[in-house]
Design an enzyme around this catalytic site. Structure first.
Site, PDB file in Angstrom:
ATOM      1  CB  CYS A   1     -52.401  14.041 -73.366  1.00  0.00           C
ATOM      2  SG  CYS A   1     -52.944  14.811 -71.958  1.00  0.00           S
TER       3      CYS A   1
ATOM      4  CG  HIS B   1     -48.603  13.778 -71.447  1.00  0.00           C
ATOM      5  ND1 HIS B   1     -48.941  14.543 -72.305  1.00  0.00           N
ATOM      6  CD2 HIS B   1     -48.095  12.754 -71.777  1.00  0.00           C
ATOM      7  CE1 HIS B   1     -48.873  13.934 -73.362  1.00  0.00           C
ATOM      8  NE2 HIS B   1     -48.348  12.808 -73.392  1.00  0.00           N
TER       9      HIS B   1
ATOM     10  CG  HIS C   1     -48.060  10.393 -76.387  1.00  0.00           C
ATOM     11  ND1 HIS C   1     -47.550  11.519 -75.750  1.00  0.00           N
ATOM     12  CD2 HIS C   1     -47.055  10.251 -77.245  1.00  0.00           C
ATOM     13  CE1 HIS C   1     -46.065  11.768 -75.960  1.00  0.00           C
ATOM     14  NE2 HIS C   1     -45.831  10.821 -77.125  1.00  0.00           N
TER      15      HIS C   1
END
Length: 342
Positions: free
Chosen positions: A258, A306, A318
């Protein structure tokens, strides 16, 4: 009288499947640090999906710790190289000044003998003797100045060597932490993979984490534009990565985790971001979600483990989790921690 049940001809009957599911759930529960619930086959697949989600979250946290340690190791390696280069130059200075004093000793020898004080200074650590005024009194001003410089140079050299040793020890500790975080990530992902493999084929095919169902490029017509040309370039880079695989610890160009995706995307725009999602959370101005613009970074969960990039109209791009490619999803797919404009 005991009764006997004939086993299924398939070799993998419902009882065997329940046993496998129960054993797999128990393994996952141990990995999560919780005690397994009753092995009710009617809730087994649902429990497994929940455990897989939790394992992926834990793996993501460990991945960001790995990224942080890797970034620190790179910094330490660069610092260690610079310190060693300074130490090498310091050694050259010490050697040059000792050579100069050796020339003085040679001249004295040719004129009838070497001053014992100078010979003593050249044979060992001059710092021991320079504090003795009698030694300096027996040398000329030029030689005394060279000796003073030599003492300073040797002190600096000793400090540089001590600093190099300290940084080397810290680098080794960081490398140990790297290996530990790597083992943690790999163990979590391996357990998740075993859990998914234990599901029936239909369950496996249907599995996808809730609220992460976005696939096609969203309709961004009418959306507010990026806050800057750099943000626009970063969005374009992130969108170009759609379809690339999630690879933990990777920051492109062929795979991403991420924070690796957001770091890589902004690097394409000429902006340096920290490596981890936690650090990226503070790499710019915090803005309300209602004011989010394309290019803003959205971090999730209370620990910011994240991160995604906002692209407009309530959508982000993402790198979701292992087994899923870089993709678009709703901005509210998880609890939002912050929105940051680099």
């Amino acid at each position: 009288m005991a009764s006997h049940r004939r086993s299924s001809a398939s070799g993998f009957n419902g009882g065997a499947r329940v046993t496998l599911l129960s054993a797999t759930v128990a393994t996952a529960a141990a990995a999560l640090g919780t005690a397994p619930a009753g092995a009710d086959p009617s809730t087994g697949p649902a429990a497994i999906r929940a455990m897989v989600d939790r394992l992926y979250e834990q793996a993501e946290v460990a991945t960001e710790r790995y990224n942080e340690a890797a970034e620190h190791a790179d910094e330490l390696g660069a610092q260690l190289t610079r310190v060693r280069e300074r130490a090498a130059r310091g050694q050259e200075d010490v050697n040059r000044m000792r050579d100069a004093l050796g020339s003085v000793a040679g001249a004295q020898y040719r004129s009838g003998g070497v001053d014992p004080a100078l010979a003593l200074l050249l044979s060992g650590d001059p710092d021991t003797y320079l504090d003795r005024a009698a030694v300096l009194d027996r040398l000329g001003d030029r030689e005394a100045a060279v000796l003073t410089d030599l003492r300073r140079a040797q002190r600096r050299l000793g400090q540089e060597r001590s600093e190099a040793a300290r940084q080397l020890a810290e680098l080794e500790r960081t490398r140990t932490a790297l290996a530990r975080h790597k083992r943690t990530v790999e163990a979590k992902l391996a357990t998740a993979e075993r859990l998914l493999s234990s599901l029936p084929a239909a369950e496996r095919a249907a599995y996808d984490r809730a609220s992460r169902s976005g696939r096609a490029a969203p309709d961004l017509s009418g959306a507010a534009g990026p806050s800057s040309a750099r943000a626009a370039a970063a969005v374009a880079a992130a969108q170009s990565a759609v379809g690339k695989p999630y690879v933990w610890g990777a920051n492109g160009p062929n795979g991403f985790d991420c924070s690796g995706l957001t770091q890589w995307s902004y690097a394409r725009a000429g902006v340096g971001l920290p490596r981890t999602s936690q650090a990226q959370r503070y790499a710019g101005q915090q803005v309300p979600l209602s004011q989010a613009r394309p290019g803003d970074l959205v971090t999730y969960r209370s620990d910011a483990s994240h991160v995604a990039m906002y692209v407009g109209n309530g959508q982000v791009v993402h790198a979701p989790y292992p087994g899923a490619a870089v993709r678009y999803d709703p901005v509210g797919m998880m609890p939002i921690a912050s929105v940051t404009r680099p």
